[in-house]
Motif scaffolding. Sequence first.
Motif, PDB file in Angstrom:
ATOM      1  N   LEU A  24       0.824  -1.204   0.000  1.00  0.00           N
ATOM      2  CA  LEU A  24       0.000   0.000   0.000  1.00  0.00           C
ATOM      3  C   LEU A  24       0.860   1.257   0.000  1.00  0.00           C
ATOM      4  O   LEU A  24       0.591   2.213  -0.718  1.00  0.00           O
ATOM      5  CB  LEU A  24      -0.935  -0.009   1.202  1.00  0.00           C
ATOM      6  CG  LEU A  24      -1.968   1.104   1.274  1.00  0.00           C
ATOM      7  CD1 LEU A  24      -2.833   1.114   0.033  1.00  0.00           C
ATOM      8  CD2 LEU A  24      -2.815   0.931   2.508  1.00  0.00           C
ATOM      9  N   ARG A  25       1.930   1.256   0.773  1.00  0.00           N
ATOM     10  CA  ARG A  25       2.845   2.407   0.788  1.00  0.00           C
ATOM     11  C   ARG A  25       3.478   2.623  -0.580  1.00  0.00           C
ATOM     12  O   ARG A  25       3.633   3.752  -1.033  1.00  0.00           O
ATOM     13  CB  ARG A  25       3.933   2.213   1.837  1.00  0.00           C
ATOM     14  CG  ARG A  25       3.458   2.434   3.232  1.00  0.00           C
ATOM     15  CD  ARG A  25       4.591   2.345   4.202  1.00  0.00           C
ATOM     16  NE  ARG A  25       4.096   2.481   5.561  1.00  0.00           N
ATOM     17  CZ  ARG A  25       4.721   2.032   6.615  1.00  0.00           C
ATOM     18  NH1 ARG A  25       5.874   1.415   6.496  1.00  0.00           N
ATOM     19  NH2 ARG A  25       4.207   2.196   7.807  1.00  0.00           N
ATOM     20  N   THR A  26       3.849   1.543  -1.239  1.00  0.00           N
ATOM     21  CA  THR A  26       4.450   1.639  -2.566  1.00  0.00           C
ATOM     22  C   THR A  26       3.450   2.223  -3.562  1.00  0.00           C
ATOM     23  O   THR A  26       3.791   3.101  -4.354  1.00  0.00           O
ATOM     24  CB  THR A  26       4.921   0.256  -3.048  1.00  0.00           C
ATOM     25  OG1 THR A  26       5.852  -0.253  -2.108  1.00  0.00           O
ATOM     26  CG2 THR A  26       5.559   0.329  -4.417  1.00  0.00           C
ATOM     27  N   LEU A  27       2.200   1.758  -3.509  1.00  0.00           N
ATOM     28  CA  LEU A  27       1.178   2.281  -4.414  1.00  0.00           C
ATOM     29  C   LEU A  27       0.921   3.765  -4.164  1.00  0.00           C
ATOM     30  O   LEU A  27       0.796   4.552  -5.102  1.00  0.00           O
ATOM     31  CB  LEU A  27      -0.124   1.502  -4.249  1.00  0.00           C
ATOM     32  CG  LEU A  27      -0.123   0.081  -4.778  1.00  0.00           C
ATOM     33  CD1 LEU A  27      -1.402  -0.627  -4.388  1.00  0.00           C
ATOM     34  CD2 LEU A  27       0.051   0.077  -6.282  1.00  0.00           C
ATOM     35  N   MET A  28       0.840   4.152  -2.908  1.00  0.00           N
ATOM     36  CA  MET A  28       0.586   5.553  -2.584  1.00  0.00           C
ATOM     37  C   MET A  28       1.763   6.435  -2.986  1.00  0.00           C
ATOM     38  O   MET A  28       1.577   7.551  -3.465  1.00  0.00           O
ATOM     39  CB  MET A  28       0.298   5.726  -1.090  1.00  0.00           C
ATOM     40  CG  MET A  28      -0.997   5.141  -0.652  1.00  0.00           C
ATOM     41  SD  MET A  28      -2.384   5.977  -1.435  1.00  0.00           S
ATOM     42  CE  MET A  28      -3.605   4.697  -1.365  1.00  0.00           C
TER      43      MET A  28
ATOM     44  N   GLU B  37       3.724   6.052  -5.456  1.00  0.00           N
ATOM     45  CA  GLU B  37       3.787   6.187  -6.908  1.00  0.00           C
ATOM     46  C   GLU B  37       2.596   6.925  -7.499  1.00  0.00           C
ATOM     47  O   GLU B  37       2.609   7.280  -8.665  1.00  0.00           O
ATOM     48  CB  GLU B  37       3.909   4.812  -7.548  1.00  0.00           C
ATOM     49  CG  GLU B  37       5.233   4.147  -7.225  1.00  0.00           C
ATOM     50  CD  GLU B  37       5.358   2.756  -7.815  1.00  0.00           C
ATOM     51  OE1 GLU B  37       4.432   2.325  -8.531  1.00  0.00           O
ATOM     52  OE2 GLU B  37       6.372   2.115  -7.552  1.00  0.00           O
ATOM     53  N   ALA B  38       1.569   7.191  -6.691  1.00  0.00           N
ATOM     54  CA  ALA B  38       0.375   7.886  -7.181  1.00  0.00           C
ATOM     55  C   ALA B  38       0.682   9.368  -7.383  1.00  0.00           C
ATOM     56  O   ALA B  38       1.520   9.939  -6.684  1.00  0.00           O
ATOM     57  CB  ALA B  38      -0.759   7.713  -6.189  1.00  0.00           C
TER      58      ALA B  38
ATOM     59  N   ARG C  79       2.913  13.500   4.146  1.00  0.00           N
ATOM     60  CA  ARG C  79       4.273  13.371   3.639  1.00  0.00           C
ATOM     61  C   ARG C  79       4.542  14.363   2.508  1.00  0.00           C
ATOM     62  O   ARG C  79       5.616  14.941   2.412  1.00  0.00           O
ATOM     63  CB  ARG C  79       4.504  11.940   3.149  1.00  0.00           C
ATOM     64  CG  ARG C  79       5.954  11.610   2.844  1.00  0.00           C
ATOM     65  CD  ARG C  79       6.116  10.198   2.320  1.00  0.00           C
ATOM     66  NE  ARG C  79       5.662  10.042   0.965  1.00  0.00           N
ATOM     67  CZ  ARG C  79       6.304  10.496  -0.119  1.00  0.00           C
ATOM     68  NH1 ARG C  79       7.422  11.133   0.015  1.00  0.00           N
ATOM     69  NH2 ARG C  79       5.828  10.298  -1.319  1.00  0.00           N
ATOM     70  N   ARG C  80       3.558  14.559   1.663  1.00  0.00           N
ATOM     71  CA  ARG C  80       3.706  15.469   0.511  1.00  0.00           C
ATOM     72  C   ARG C  80       3.297  16.903   0.842  1.00  0.00           C
ATOM     73  O   ARG C  80       3.326  17.760  -0.034  1.00  0.00           O
ATOM     74  CB  ARG C  80       2.835  14.982  -0.648  1.00  0.00           C
ATOM     75  CG  ARG C  80       3.264  13.651  -1.200  1.00  0.00           C
ATOM     76  CD  ARG C  80       2.419  13.286  -2.377  1.00  0.00           C
ATOM     77  NE  ARG C  80       2.647  11.921  -2.811  1.00  0.00           N
ATOM     78  CZ  ARG C  80       2.206  11.427  -3.945  1.00  0.00           C
ATOM     79  NH1 ARG C  80       1.515  12.177  -4.775  1.00  0.00           N
ATOM     80  NH2 ARG C  80       2.444  10.174  -4.254  1.00  0.00           N
ATOM     81  N   HIS C  81       2.875  17.158   2.046  1.00  0.00           N
ATOM     82  CA  HIS C  81       2.427  18.492   2.480  1.00  0.00           C
ATOM     83  C   HIS C  81       1.226  18.969   1.671  1.00  0.00           C
ATOM     84  O   HIS C  81       1.103  20.144   1.346  1.00  0.00           O
ATOM     85  CB  HIS C  81       3.555  19.522   2.390  1.00  0.00           C
ATOM     86  CG  HIS C  81       4.775  19.120   3.142  1.00  0.00           C
ATOM     87  ND1 HIS C  81       4.820  19.067   4.515  1.00  0.00           N
ATOM     88  CD2 HIS C  81       5.990  18.709   2.724  1.00  0.00           C
ATOM     89  CE1 HIS C  81       6.002  18.667   4.906  1.00  0.00           C
ATOM     90  NE2 HIS C  81       6.738  18.430   3.836  1.00  0.00           N
TER      91      HIS C  81
END
Length: 62
Positions: A12-16, A18-19, A45-47
């Motif tokens: 799930l972390r990998t999918l998120m 790369e989104a 994480r992306r602010h």
Amino acid sequence: MALSTTQRVAALRTLMAEADNEYIAAPLWEFHPLFRLAVLSERRRRHLLNNDPEPIGDNEYT
């Protein structure tokens, strides 16, 4: 063979990660309840949470 909890979280972390930003910034109700915590985490994480046009004051749901 079923995935372990650790494997599911990693996938799930990998999918998120790369989104694209548009997908992550979509309204939270468009995501399955199991994915919402991961989406919120990726937004932090992306602010992306700083640009909420209608803040409701509850960090868990913004």
